[in-house]
Design a protein around this motif. Structure first.
Motif, mmCIF file in Angstrom:
data_model
loop_
_atom_site.group_PDB
_atom_site.id
_atom_site.type_symbol
_atom_site.label_atom_id
_atom_site.label_comp_id
_atom_site.label_asym_id
_atom_site.label_seq_id
_atom_site.Cartn_x
_atom_site.Cartn_y
_atom_site.Cartn_z
ATOM 1 N N LYS A 54 0.824 -1.214 0.000
ATOM 2 C CA LYS A 54 0.000 0.000 0.000
ATOM 3 C C LYS A 54 0.855 1.259 0.000
ATOM 4 C CE LYS A 54 -3.330 -2.326 2.942
ATOM 5 N NZ LYS A 54 -3.950 -2.317 4.266
ATOM 6 N N TYR A 55 2.176 1.110 0.074
ATOM 7 C CA TYR A 55 3.065 2.246 0.278
ATOM 8 C C TYR A 55 3.962 2.535 -0.921
ATOM 9 C CZ TYR A 55 1.581 0.557 4.810
ATOM 10 O OH TYR A 55 0.830 0.090 5.839
ATOM 11 N N ALA A 56 3.738 1.864 -2.042
ATOM 12 C CA ALA A 56 4.485 2.061 -3.294
ATOM 13 C C ALA A 56 5.964 1.712 -3.180
ATOM 14 C CB ALA A 56 4.306 3.483 -3.821
ATOM 15 N N ILE A 57 6.321 0.870 -2.247
ATOM 16 C CA ILE A 57 7.714 0.451 -2.082
ATOM 17 C C ILE A 57 8.200 -0.295 -3.332
ATOM 18 C CG2 ILE A 57 9.315 -0.947 -0.699
ATOM 19 C CD1 ILE A 57 8.215 1.556 0.776
ATOM 20 N N ILE A 58 7.351 -1.137 -3.911
ATOM 21 C CA ILE A 58 7.721 -1.899 -5.109
ATOM 22 C C ILE A 58 8.057 -0.946 -6.260
ATOM 23 C CG2 ILE A 58 6.952 -3.608 -6.820
ATOM 24 C CD1 ILE A 58 7.310 -4.769 -3.966
ATOM 25 N N TYR A 59 7.213 0.055 -6.487
ATOM 26 C CA TYR A 59 7.470 1.018 -7.564
ATOM 27 C C TYR A 59 8.783 1.763 -7.331
ATOM 28 C CZ TYR A 59 2.654 0.341 -9.115
ATOM 29 O OH TYR A 59 1.491 -0.209 -9.571
ATOM 30 N N ILE A 60 9.039 2.148 -6.101
ATOM 31 C CA ILE A 60 10.255 2.898 -5.772
ATOM 32 C C ILE A 60 11.494 2.020 -5.960
ATOM 33 C CG2 ILE A 60 11.490 4.081 -3.904
ATOM 34 C CD1 ILE A 60 8.558 4.835 -2.898
ATOM 35 N N LEU A 61 11.413 0.775 -5.501
ATOM 36 C CA LEU A 61 12.539 -0.142 -5.691
ATOM 37 C C LEU A 61 12.785 -0.435 -7.170
ATOM 38 C CD1 LEU A 61 12.046 -2.689 -2.781
ATOM 39 C CD2 LEU A 61 13.963 -1.112 -3.078
ATOM 40 N N LYS A 62 11.715 -0.536 -7.962
ATOM 41 C CA LYS A 62 11.882 -0.763 -9.397
ATOM 42 C C LYS A 62 12.650 0.393 -10.040
ATOM 43 C CE LYS A 62 8.592 -2.762 -11.875
ATOM 44 N NZ LYS A 62 7.277 -3.162 -12.432
ATOM 45 N N LYS A 63 12.349 1.616 -9.628
ATOM 46 C CA LYS A 63 13.066 2.775 -10.149
ATOM 47 C C LYS A 63 14.542 2.706 -9.748
ATOM 48 C CE LYS A 63 11.491 6.197 -11.677
ATOM 49 N NZ LYS A 63 11.522 6.622 -13.062
ATOM 50 N N ARG B 143 -3.719 11.952 -0.164
ATOM 51 C CA ARG B 143 -3.168 11.613 1.157
ATOM 52 C C ARG B 143 -1.757 11.068 0.992
ATOM 53 N NH1 ARG B 143 -6.804 7.330 3.626
ATOM 54 N NH2 ARG B 143 -4.900 7.089 4.810
ATOM 55 N N ILE B 144 -0.849 11.543 1.840
ATOM 56 C CA ILE B 144 0.512 11.011 1.821
ATOM 57 C C ILE B 144 0.502 9.674 2.550
ATOM 58 C CG2 ILE B 144 2.878 11.338 2.611
ATOM 59 C CD1 ILE B 144 2.484 14.327 2.164
ATOM 60 N N LYS B 145 0.798 8.603 1.801
ATOM 61 C CA LYS B 145 0.789 7.258 2.350
ATOM 62 C C LYS B 145 2.184 6.770 2.711
ATOM 63 C CE LYS B 145 -3.276 5.164 1.209
ATOM 64 N NZ LYS B 145 -3.727 3.913 1.595
ATOM 65 N N SER B 146 3.189 7.383 2.072
ATOM 66 C CA SER B 146 4.550 6.909 2.272
ATOM 67 C C SER B 146 5.507 8.047 1.947
ATOM 68 C CB SER B 146 4.794 5.733 1.320
ATOM 69 O OG SER B 146 6.102 5.269 1.392
ATOM 70 N N GLU B 147 6.571 8.161 2.745
ATOM 71 C CA GLU B 147 7.640 9.093 2.409
ATOM 72 C C GLU B 147 8.924 8.600 3.061
ATOM 73 O OE1 GLU B 147 7.064 13.092 3.798
ATOM 74 O OE2 GLU B 147 6.647 12.458 5.823
ATOM 75 N N GLY B 148 10.022 8.928 2.433
ATOM 76 C CA GLY B 148 11.308 8.488 2.947
ATOM 77 C C GLY B 148 12.412 8.862 1.978
ATOM 78 N N TYR B 149 13.459 8.052 1.967
ATOM 79 C CA TYR B 149 14.594 8.356 1.100
ATOM 80 C C TYR B 149 15.337 7.085 0.706
ATOM 81 C CZ TYR B 149 17.320 7.895 5.410
ATOM 82 O OH TYR B 149 17.888 7.419 6.574
ATOM 83 N N LEU B 150 16.096 7.217 -0.377
ATOM 84 C CA LEU B 150 16.977 6.155 -0.862
ATOM 85 C C LEU B 150 18.403 6.616 -0.704
ATOM 86 C CD1 LEU B 150 15.282 5.478 -4.313
ATOM 87 C CD2 LEU B 150 15.111 4.028 -2.309
ATOM 88 N N GLU B 151 19.269 5.770 -0.186
ATOM 89 C CA GLU B 151 20.703 6.026 -0.177
ATOM 90 C C GLU B 151 21.303 5.194 -1.293
ATOM 91 O OE1 GLU B 151 22.579 5.283 3.594
ATOM 92 O OE2 GLU B 151 21.210 6.643 4.649
ATOM 93 N N MET B 152 21.945 5.882 -2.230
ATOM 94 C CA MET B 152 22.548 5.222 -3.375
ATOM 95 C C MET B 152 24.046 5.502 -3.370
ATOM 96 S SD MET B 152 19.770 4.096 -5.134
ATOM 97 C CE MET B 152 20.240 3.867 -6.829
ATOM 98 N N LYS B 153 24.829 4.533 -3.836
ATOM 99 C CA LYS B 153 26.264 4.736 -3.994
ATOM 100 C C LYS B 153 26.718 3.931 -5.198
ATOM 101 C CE LYS B 153 30.718 4.407 -1.742
ATOM 102 N NZ LYS B 153 31.472 3.907 -0.625
#
Length: 156
Positions: free
Chosen positions: A81-90, A126-136
């Protein structure tokens, strides 16, 4: 040459091990992200308490585009429900940039950048999810989702 570099980066990203935590408790381990191609994320339950409570050895988070059957009786299925899959795919596609991505009608992810990639998932206002990605070096080190306290971290 560009295709070769992209393939090498995706291969190293796809087979890295990650842990998944919920509310600060390690639930399990993600062996790879190959399943994201089919709109789900599979993890092995490594926490004995979580295994007892779930009664399962694996859990699968799936999004709205998931087409597989949920027929494995040793697996707990949970809709993302938090779009984690979409974010990880990106992140896996190394396509993380400042943008506004429409997921479905009235559902979108906004990505911005400072020292990390910040994301906000808005569903029907409605904001359902927010956070950040650390990339290196074009590799995901960590995904931190603040509202629901979800963390996916690369095992060092």
């Amino acid at each position: 040459m560009k295709i070769l570099i992209t393939t090498i980066l995706l291969a190293s990203f796809a087979f890295a091990n990650y842990t998944i935590k919920f509310k600060g408790i390690t639930l399990g381990e993600i062996e790879n992200f190959k399943s994201l191609e089919h709109n789900y994320l599979e993890a092995k339950v490594t926490n004995s308490i979580a295994r007892f409570l779930l009664g399962k050895d694996k859990f699968v988070f799936y999004n709205e585009d998931f087409k597989n059957k949920k027929n494995d009786e040793n697996t707990k299925y949970k809709k993302d429900k938090y779009a984690i899959i979409y974010i990880l795919k990106k992140a896996m596609a190394n396509d993380v940039k400042t943008e506004k991505l429409e997921v479905k009608k009235d559902k979108f992810i906004t990505v911005s950048f400072d020292e990390n990639f910040k994301f906000v998932y808005d569903s029907k206002g409605r904001i359902k999810s927010e956070g950040y990605l650390e990339m290196k070096d074009n590799s995901l080190l960590k995904l931190v989702e603040n509202i629901n306290d979800i963390e996916i971290s690369k095992i060092q």
